[in-house]
Write an enzyme that holds these catalytic residues in place. Structure first.
Site, PDB file in Angstrom:
ATOM      1  N   PHE A 138      37.258 -11.052   1.275  1.00 47.50           N
ATOM      2  CA  PHE A 138      36.828  -9.485   1.358  1.00 47.50           C
ATOM      3  C   PHE A 138      35.307  -9.579   1.987  1.00 47.50           C
ATOM      4  CE2 PHE A 138      39.697  -9.436  -2.298  1.00 47.50           C
ATOM      5  CZ  PHE A 138      40.379  -7.913  -2.348  1.00 47.50           C
ATOM      6  N   GLU A 167      29.664  -7.533   5.858  1.00 50.27           N
ATOM      7  CA  GLU A 167      28.563  -6.720   5.910  1.00 50.27           C
ATOM      8  C   GLU A 167      29.638  -5.236   6.255  1.00 50.27           C
ATOM      9  OE1 GLU A 167      25.483  -6.421   5.234  1.00 50.27           O
ATOM     10  OE2 GLU A 167      25.165  -8.685   5.086  1.00 50.27           O
ATOM     11  N   ASP A 182      40.869   0.246   8.725  1.00 51.51           N
ATOM     12  CA  ASP A 182      41.122   1.027   9.705  1.00 51.51           C
ATOM     13  C   ASP A 182      40.305   1.262  10.966  1.00 51.51           C
ATOM     14  OD1 ASP A 182      39.568   2.909   8.450  1.00 51.51           O
ATOM     15  OD2 ASP A 182      41.370   4.301   7.798  1.00 51.51           O
ATOM     16  N   LYS A 204      34.412  -6.443  12.578  1.00 53.46           N
ATOM     17  CA  LYS A 204      35.692  -6.784  11.943  1.00 53.46           C
ATOM     18  C   LYS A 204      36.706  -6.960  12.963  1.00 53.46           C
ATOM     19  CE  LYS A 204      36.457  -6.381   8.051  1.00 53.46           C
ATOM     20  NZ  LYS A 204      36.494  -7.605   7.147  1.00 53.46           N
ATOM     21  N   ASP A 227      24.146  13.893  13.488  1.00 54.41           N
ATOM     22  CA  ASP A 227      25.264  13.358  13.426  1.00 54.41           C
ATOM     23  C   ASP A 227      25.097  11.607  13.619  1.00 54.41           C
ATOM     24  OD1 ASP A 227      27.990  12.757  12.949  1.00 54.41           O
ATOM     25  OD2 ASP A 227      28.650  13.706  14.758  1.00 54.41           O
ATOM     26  N   GLY A 240      28.146   7.198  17.528  1.00 49.04           N
ATOM     27  CA  GLY A 240      29.434   6.782  17.601  1.00 49.04           C
ATOM     28  C   GLY A 240      30.466   7.326  16.446  1.00 49.04           C
TER      29      GLY A 240
END
Length: 329
Positions: free
Chosen positions: A81, A84, A126, A154, A272, A275
């Site tokens: 698990f 960062e 995801d 990731k 916002d 990305g």
């Protein structure tokens, strides 16, 4: 499986997984390798820290030597698990995310290969798939198209994990989950941010127009899926774990405010995120078909219990806000 190494077990999902596994398998021994960064909270282990089948080793996966210390005793399986994981932090410190998530995973894979572990579950996200439009779902065949430094790091770790199966025969399984929520999540994440700010009648920042959609997965459902992947998953395979609980960030915030009896005027639209992905949604059909898993906690039920937990956990929150939670490290 007799002895399991869990990385990141002081964190939100890792601590829930250890708690779940120790309750379900009394004969299992778990070694928790965690560097105790800001998001590693010893208070999360209160229910099992004195369990004789549990041991915490303070170690950083960026250090091959510190990883070796966790393998002093025979390790049968690894559930990885440690990472960062906060997108905003990855935008400001992408180097840290690359070092921890890519190099750290490489170090762990290499040590697992040396010790011939029986199963290695690499827990991913995801977000490696990028962003969806208004329709469709991510499947295990969706191309990797990460849009943030976090997601890219990731994706890099996923590819390393895959390579260790195909090159060395290490029995690696990759799981990719949608957004987790539940008790003990660090307050920087969206749902606890909404709850904790609302409880203090503080403004709640909403990125952009708030229409970005996420698929929410209760942490307990996630733990069940990872357990099944560990015990029944096929090496070399990817399993998507989704909650079938899509909701826009704005609707989510409004829903939580309604649960708390707080006004929607607390919401404040802000610039916002760079990305910012439009929508995530997972098709978990493969995981359901091959592992017999499906989510059991619907979003309304899960949010209600999560909000109640935070309302009743003033001391847990106070210790984080004051920094006292790090006092015992």
């Amino acid at each position: 499986m007799i002895r399991l190494l869990v990385t990141g077990g002081l964190g939100f999902i890792g601590s829930h997984f250890i708690e779940y596994m120790l309750e379900k398998y009394p004969s299992l021994h778990i070694v928790n390798l965690d560097a105790a960064t800001y998001a590693g909270n010893p208070d999360n282990t209160e229910s099992f820290r004195n369990n004789p089948s549990y041991r915490w080793i303070r170690g950083d996966i960026r250090s091959a030597e510190q990883i070796r210390q966790a393998f002093v005793d025979q390790i049968d399986g690894v559930v990885h698990f440690a990472a960062e994981s906060h997108v905003d932090r990855s935008i400001s410190t992408p180097d840290l995310f690359a070092e921890t998530n890519v190099l750290g995973t490489l170090n762990l894979l290499e040590e697992a290969r040396r010790h011939n572990v029986k199963k290695f579950v690499h827990v991913s996200t995801d977000e490696v798939y990028g962003s969806l439009g208004d329709d469709g779902f991510f499947t295990e065949q969706s191309p990797l198209a990460p849009n943030s430094p976090y997601a890219a790091s990731k994706a890099g770790s996923d590819l390393l994990a895959r390579s260790y199966y195909h090159t060395y025969g290490l029995p690696v399984i990759i799981t990719r989950c949608s957004n987790n929520y539940g008790p003990r999540q660090f307050p920087e994440k969206l749902i606890p941010t909404i709850i904790t700010r609302a409880l203090k009648n503080r403004k709640i920042p909403i990125y952009g127009d708030g229409k970005n959609v996420r698929d929410w997965l209760h942490v307990t459902d996630h733990c069940r899926a990872v357990d099944l992947a560990l015990r029944q998953g096929s090496p070399g395979e990817v399993y998507n774990i989704g909650g079938h609980n899509e909701m826009s960030n704005l609707k989510l915030a409004e829903y939580i405010l309604d649960l708390l009896g707080k006004p929607h005027s607390l919401l404040e639209f802000v610039t916002d995120r760079l990305g910012h992905d439009n929508r995530y949604a997972i098709d978990p059909s493969k995981t359901q078909g091959e592992l017999g898993w499906k989510p059991a906690i619907y979003l309304a039920e899960g949010l209600d219990s999560t909000v109640k937990w935070y309302v009743q956990s003033e001391e847990w929150l106070r210790r984080i806000e004051s920094g006292e939670y790090r006092g015992g490290l």
